[in-house]
Motif scaffolding. Structure first.
Motif, mmCIF file in Angstrom:
data_model
loop_
_atom_site.group_PDB
_atom_site.id
_atom_site.type_symbol
_atom_site.label_atom_id
_atom_site.label_comp_id
_atom_site.label_asym_id
_atom_site.label_seq_id
_atom_site.Cartn_x
_atom_site.Cartn_y
_atom_site.Cartn_z
ATOM 1 N N ALA A 122 71.648 69.412 -60.345
ATOM 2 C CA ALA A 122 71.338 68.262 -59.501
ATOM 3 C C ALA A 122 72.556 67.907 -58.652
ATOM 4 O O ALA A 122 73.618 68.527 -58.765
ATOM 5 N N SER A 123 72.400 66.906 -57.802
ATOM 6 C CA SER A 123 73.442 66.556 -56.830
ATOM 7 C C SER A 123 74.212 65.306 -57.243
ATOM 8 O O SER A 123 73.622 64.303 -57.657
ATOM 9 N N HIS A 124 75.528 65.391 -57.095
ATOM 10 C CA HIS A 124 76.412 64.227 -57.230
ATOM 11 C C HIS A 124 77.092 63.978 -55.881
ATOM 12 O O HIS A 124 78.209 63.472 -55.825
ATOM 13 N N ALA A 125 76.381 64.391 -54.811
ATOM 14 C CA ALA A 125 76.912 64.357 -53.443
ATOM 15 C C ALA A 125 78.094 65.321 -53.340
ATOM 16 O O ALA A 125 78.179 66.285 -54.101
ATOM 17 N N CYS A 126 79.008 65.055 -52.420
ATOM 18 C CA CYS A 126 80.093 66.019 -52.195
ATOM 19 C C CYS A 126 81.470 65.450 -52.511
ATOM 20 O O CYS A 126 82.088 65.823 -53.498
ATOM 21 N N GLY A 127 81.946 64.530 -51.689
ATOM 22 C CA GLY A 127 83.334 64.095 -51.791
ATOM 23 C C GLY A 127 83.602 62.937 -52.716
ATOM 24 O O GLY A 127 84.717 62.409 -52.753
ATOM 25 N N HIS A 128 82.606 62.506 -53.477
ATOM 26 C CA HIS A 128 82.726 61.400 -54.431
ATOM 27 C C HIS A 128 83.214 60.112 -53.761
ATOM 28 O O HIS A 128 84.093 59.402 -54.258
ATOM 29 N N ILE A 175 66.539 68.703 -57.193
ATOM 30 C CA ILE A 175 65.589 67.619 -56.919
ATOM 31 C C ILE A 175 66.092 66.267 -57.419
ATOM 32 O O ILE A 175 65.408 65.260 -57.277
ATOM 33 N N GLY A 176 67.302 66.248 -58.000
ATOM 34 C CA GLY A 176 67.808 65.011 -58.582
ATOM 35 C C GLY A 176 69.170 64.625 -58.061
ATOM 36 O O GLY A 176 69.935 65.460 -57.560
ATOM 37 N N PHE A 177 69.509 63.347 -58.212
ATOM 38 C CA PHE A 177 70.755 62.809 -57.663
ATOM 39 C C PHE A 177 71.304 61.726 -58.578
ATOM 40 O O PHE A 177 70.549 60.978 -59.209
ATOM 41 N N ARG A 178 72.630 61.672 -58.655
ATOM 42 C CA ARG A 178 73.323 60.519 -59.244
ATOM 43 C C ARG A 178 74.448 60.126 -58.302
ATOM 44 O O ARG A 178 75.263 60.968 -57.906
ATOM 45 N N ALA A 179 74.502 58.864 -57.941
ATOM 46 C CA ALA A 179 75.492 58.391 -56.978
ATOM 47 C C ALA A 179 76.876 58.296 -57.612
ATOM 48 O O ALA A 179 77.014 57.845 -58.751
ATOM 49 N N PRO A 180 77.913 58.716 -56.891
ATOM 50 C CA PRO A 180 79.274 58.471 -57.365
ATOM 51 C C PRO A 180 79.480 56.981 -57.648
ATOM 52 O O PRO A 180 79.002 56.118 -56.897
ATOM 53 N N TYR A 181 80.154 56.698 -58.742
ATOM 54 C CA TYR A 181 80.421 55.327 -59.186
ATOM 55 C C TYR A 181 79.131 54.566 -59.536
ATOM 56 O O TYR A 181 79.172 53.345 -59.712
ATOM 57 N N LYS A 198 63.378 63.979 -56.042
ATOM 58 C CA LYS A 198 62.300 63.506 -56.900
ATOM 59 C C LYS A 198 62.785 62.503 -57.944
ATOM 60 O O LYS A 198 61.987 61.750 -58.490
ATOM 61 N N PHE A 199 64.088 62.523 -58.254
ATOM 62 C CA PHE A 199 64.588 61.536 -59.211
ATOM 63 C C PHE A 199 66.008 61.119 -58.867
ATOM 64 O O PHE A 199 66.756 61.837 -58.202
ATOM 65 N N ASP A 200 66.333 59.921 -59.321
ATOM 66 C CA ASP A 200 67.681 59.371 -59.191
ATOM 67 C C ASP A 200 68.102 58.871 -60.564
ATOM 68 O O ASP A 200 67.300 58.282 -61.297
ATOM 69 N N ALA A 201 69.354 59.103 -60.929
ATOM 70 C CA ALA A 201 69.852 58.688 -62.241
ATOM 71 C C ALA A 201 71.089 57.814 -62.092
ATOM 72 O O ALA A 201 72.045 57.928 -62.854
ATOM 73 N N SER A 202 71.056 56.918 -61.103
ATOM 74 C CA SER A 202 72.214 56.078 -60.792
ATOM 75 C C SER A 202 72.118 54.679 -61.380
ATOM 76 O O SER A 202 73.027 53.873 -61.187
#
Length: 335
Positions: A122-128, A175-181, A198-202
């Motif tokens: 999943a994705s944690h974006a790129c540069g935090h 298909i998933g993401f968690r935002a830095p911080y 499809k999902f976010d875990a932030s």
């Protein structure tokens, strides 16, 4: 005499019926209970040794994990200018880049192996960066950077050969993401479905909670769980325990104590659901060895004990979302 014979015959028949009933009683159907779901995830996913360690843990326990990848670790320092973060100059990152082309190659191999083993990338974006003030367009741009770098990681870094099917994986697997911080905003939640997630875990919740689905995005939340001698709530993530225990500074001499406290907190939160409503329990970690690895030691002790239980499933966020999409109820055990 005939009357006596009839009485004896009736007695024998009743005895036979009673004997049959005792030997083959009707089966009682026990009420079904959902399996206890545990969802374990890792943010940034940098160190190669921790990729290997987590995959070994999964292999011996049957678990599937979610890895929230920061895409700057798919760029060597020489290739860092490929990344163009919103509102900043090219090649900027809060967490650096891969140390070398070889490190990128090793990480790509771990990603490929983990995905082949059924884990969730999943994705944690790129540069935090903290995107709380980003616009929807900024988030769309950041997601585009992630997809471009993941898909083209081999060619960008001059690594050959590129495995067959890599680009198809990069375009469709995340298909998933968690935002830095864990920093969210209205703009983020507008951008996520537009970018195909499809999902976010932030999120953060007061305790384990069933994830709602809003605008096509299933929103998971790390729970606050009781911890320590006073059972004060803390977010169920290693970094938050690190700050709780040692103020965010290394205290290796107390690693054993911190590991035990973390394990006890994980286990108590698990038991509360396992013996209760069986709401999924989410636990978050990083690849960083905080307090001399205390929280990974606690994780391994916990997972080795609970993920192997017949009525427990340690699955990824992707697994959970796929089940909900298919209209399945939580896996059950019992009659």
């Amino acid at each position: 005499m005939f009357r006596l014979f009839r009485v004896l015959a009736s007695t024998v028949a009743l005895t036979a019926v009673a004997g049959t009933a005792q030997a083959d009683p009707p089966q009682l159907r026990l009420p079904t209970r959902p399996k206890q779901t545990v969802i374990i995830s890792f943010d940034s996913a940098r160190e190669i040794s921790q990729w290997k360690r987590s995959r070994a843990l999964a292999e011996r326990t049957g678990a599937h994990f979610t890895y929230f990848l920061s895409c700057v670790f798919l760029l060597s320092r020489d290739a860092r200018d490929v990344y163009k973060p919103p509102g900043k100059s090219a090649g900027k990152s809060n967490i650096g880049f891969a140390a070398s082309k070889q490190e990128v190659a090793d990480r790509l191999e771990q990603i490929r192996l983990a995905a082949a083993e059924g884990h969730d990338i999943a994705s944690h974006a790129c540069g935090h960066f903290d995107g709380k003030d980003w616009s929807k367009a900024d988030w769309i741009a950041e997601f585009g950077q992630f997809e471009h770098i993941l898909e083209n990681a081999y060619s960008i870094n001059g690594i050959a050969p590129e495995p067959a099917g890599w680009r198809d994986f990069a375009r469709g697997a995340v298909i998933g993401f968690r935002a830095p911080y864990l920093s969210t905003s209205k703009a983020l939640y507008e951008a996520l479905p537009a970018a195909g997630f499809k999902f976010d875990a932030s999120g953060v919740s007061q305790g384990p909670a069933l994830p709602p689905t809003v605008n096509g995005i299933t929103r998971f939340a790390l729970p606050q769980i009781p911890e320590g001698p006073k059972s004060r709530p803390v977010i169920a993530m290693d970094y938050n325990l690190y700050v709780r225990h040692s103020g965010g500074f290394e205290r290796p001499s107390k690693a054993g104590e911190y590991a035990d406290r973390a394990y006890q907190a994980f286990r108590a939160a698990f038991e509360a659901q396992y013996n209760g409503k069986r709401i999924p329990l989410e636990l978050g970690f990083h690849f960083t060895q905080m307090n001399d690895g205390a929280y990974w030691n606690a994780l391994e002790r916990f997972a080795d004990e609970v993920c192997v239980k017949a009525d427990v499933e340690c699955i990824s966020f992707r697994d959970y979302v796929a089940r909900q999409k298919d209209g399945e109820k939580q896996t059950t055990v019992g009659g």
